[in-house]
Design an enzyme around this catalytic site. Structure first.
Site, short mmCIF file in Angstrom:
data_model
loop_
_atom_site.label_atom_id
_atom_site.label_comp_id
_atom_site.label_asym_id
_atom_site.label_seq_id
_atom_site.Cartn_x
_atom_site.Cartn_y
_atom_site.Cartn_z
N GLY A 13 -3.49 4.62 3.71
CA GLY A 13 -2.68 5.48 4.23
C GLY A 13 -2.95 7.07 3.53
NE ARG A 74 -2.95 0.91 5.36
CZ ARG A 74 -1.71 1.58 5.59
NH1 ARG A 74 -1.70 1.87 6.94
NH2 ARG A 74 -1.08 2.65 4.94
CG ASP A 105 -2.67 -1.09 -6.41
OD1 ASP A 105 -3.09 -0.27 -7.29
OD2 ASP A 105 -1.70 -1.74 -6.63
CB SER A 107 -8.50 1.98 -0.87
OG SER A 107 -7.53 2.69 -0.67
CB THR A 127 -0.85 6.14 -2.51
OG1 THR A 127 0.25 5.21 -1.47
CG2 THR A 127 -0.36 5.76 -3.71
CG ASP A 129 3.29 3.89 -0.87
OD1 ASP A 129 4.37 5.12 -0.10
OD2 ASP A 129 2.23 3.62 -0.48
CG ASP A 131 2.51 2.50 -4.36
OD1 ASP A 131 1.27 2.33 -4.75
OD2 ASP A 131 2.30 0.83 -3.22
N GLY A 172 7.09 3.76 0.83
CA GLY A 172 7.50 3.97 -0.42
C GLY A 172 6.73 2.24 -0.94
NE ARG A 173 1.54 0.29 1.37
CZ ARG A 173 1.65 -0.23 2.01
NH1 ARG A 173 1.08 -0.91 3.34
NH2 ARG A 173 0.27 0.62 2.31
CG HIS A 218 29.81 16.10 3.01
ND1 HIS A 218 30.41 15.93 2.39
CD2 HIS A 218 28.12 15.66 2.24
CE1 HIS A 218 29.68 17.24 1.51
NE2 HIS A 218 28.36 16.80 1.44
CG HIS A 252 4.26 7.67 9.38
ND1 HIS A 252 4.76 7.30 10.77
CD2 HIS A 252 2.76 7.44 8.88
CE1 HIS A 252 4.23 5.90 9.94
NE2 HIS A 252 3.38 5.99 9.54
O1 F6P Z 1 1.23 4.04 1.63
C1 F6P Z 1 1.58 4.78 2.10
C2 F6P Z 1 2.31 4.56 3.56
O2 F6P Z 1 3.43 5.29 3.93
C3 F6P Z 1 3.65 3.55 2.66
O3 F6P Z 1 5.00 3.99 2.23
C4 F6P Z 1 4.62 3.27 4.16
O4 F6P Z 1 5.05 1.91 3.98
C5 F6P Z 1 3.10 2.50 4.71
O5 F6P Z 1 1.87 3.60 4.46
C6 F6P Z 1 3.14 3.40 6.16
O6 F6P Z 1 1.94 2.87 7.03
P1 F6P Z 1 1.29 3.23 8.40
O7 F6P Z 1 0.64 4.28 7.80
O8 F6P Z 1 0.09 2.36 8.03
O9 F6P Z 1 2.39 2.45 9.29
#
Ligand code: F6P
Length: 322
Positions: A13, A74, A105, A107, A127, A129, A131, A172-173, A218, A252
């Site tokens: 990503g 990917r 990771d 990659s 990334t 994320d 992560d 954030g996966r 709210h 996105h």
């Molecule tokens: O790793 C970045 C990320 O945006 C994650 O937060 C999300 O889960 C994933 O990529 C979405 O992937 P794609 O762009 O393939 O929909």
């Protein structure tokens, strides 16, 4: 042997700040006397030989842009022993003797395998994320958080006008960092992350009822992508509390936009260090942030790292967002 021709690619990503890292690799490489090739669309570009020689001006006017000037992908095809060998063969054919891989990771596993096939690789964590367990920071995280905060501030306006509850999913996966930091910054009533199990009644409904009694009308609930189910959560909240609720998936939009200062600077520093390592004949290393310093680690060891979730910050968030 130190590299004479290096290549740079972005994989997985995209993340804001990747362009700063590409720019640094190209400029640091050329000014150190190396030939620098840009590979388009990640490992797919290595497989097809979609690479071109870059010069100092190839990376002009990209530091402030989101996305990646080299495009990304990917590559399931690369993720096989045959794919890795074909990519290594292509590197030999193109005269590439070192590769800087900017990505996550997945990659880095590719970079480790390509190093194993005889092409020295250096990884740079890119990334949104955050992560990558071996690094305290990944390029793109700061921009994504700030984008999420801006979007949720807008949501707050309409949530407040209607006395509603907004249940917002952030990316954030499987990692809750983006949700945690964003949740604190927008004053979320509850933050749900994959690292911490939650109780619907106690962590959402009871908190909402309690704050309602103190005059709150709210609510914003931040849900990490790894927890999901925002539509169902919003429906359940509405049926149990009677408060009109809406689900929003930011999606996105969090991956785009001009990188923040932090992502430009970290990307630049990491790109520079990656070239230094290849120039010194080092390989299978990943650049990481540790104790706020930029250092490098063995990729294989880095891939095994485990980083605990910041539970202290999570507790603080729940204490003060009430
Ligand atoms: O790793 C970045 C990320 O945006 C994650 O937060 C999300 O889960 C994933 O990529 C979405 O992937 P794609 O762009 O393939 O929909």
């Amino acid at each position: 042997m130190s590299a004479r021709t290096i290549a740079v690619l972005t994989s997985g990503g995209d993340a804001p700040g990747m362009n700063a890292a590409i720019r640094a690799v190209v400029r640091a490489g050329i000014t150190s006397g190396l030939r620098v090739m840009g590979v388009r669309r990640g490992y797919n570009g290595l497989l097809s030989g979609d690479a071109f020689e870059m010069n100092l001006r190839s990376v002009s006017d990209i530091i402030h842009r989101g996305g990646t000037a080299l495009y990304t992908a990917r590559s399931p095809e690369f993720n096989t022993p045959e794919g890795v060998q074909r990519a290594a063969d292509m590197c030999h054919k193109l005269g590439i003797d070192g590769v800087v891989v900017i990505g996550g990771d997945g990659s880095f596993r590719g970079a480790r395998d390509l190093t194993g096939a005889g092409i020295p690789c250096i990884g740079i964590p890119g990334t949104i994320d955050n992560d990558i367990a071996s690094s305290e920071y990944t390029i793109g995280f700061d921009t994504a958080m700030n984008t999420a905060v801006q979007m949720i501030d807008r949501l707050r306006d309409t949530t407040e006008s209607h006395d509603r509850c907004s249940v917002v999913e952030v990316m954030g996966r499987r990692c809750g960092d983006l949700a945690l930091q964003t949740g604190i910054a927008v004053g979320a009533t509850t933050i749900l992350v994959p690292e911490v199990p939650f109780d619907f009644q106690k962590d959402i409904i009871e908190r909402m009822r309690f704050t309602q009694k103190t005059g709150k009308k709210h609510f914003i609930i931040i849900v990490a992508e790894g927890v999901g189910h925002v539509t169902e959560l919003a429906e359940d909240i509405e049926s149990q509390t009677g408060i009109e609720s809406r689900a929003t998936v930011l999606g996105h939009v969090q991956r785009g936009g001009s990188p923040t200062l932090r992502d430009r600077v970290v990307g630049s520093e990491m790109g520079y260090h990656a070239v230094e390592l290849l120039s010194q004949g080092k390989s299978n290393r990943v650049i990481v942030v540790r104790n706020s310093k930029i250092i490098d680690l063995d990729i294989t060891e880095a891939l095994q790292a485990v980083r605990p979730f910041n539970i202290e910050l999570y507790r603080i968030a729940h204490k003060i967002s009430i």
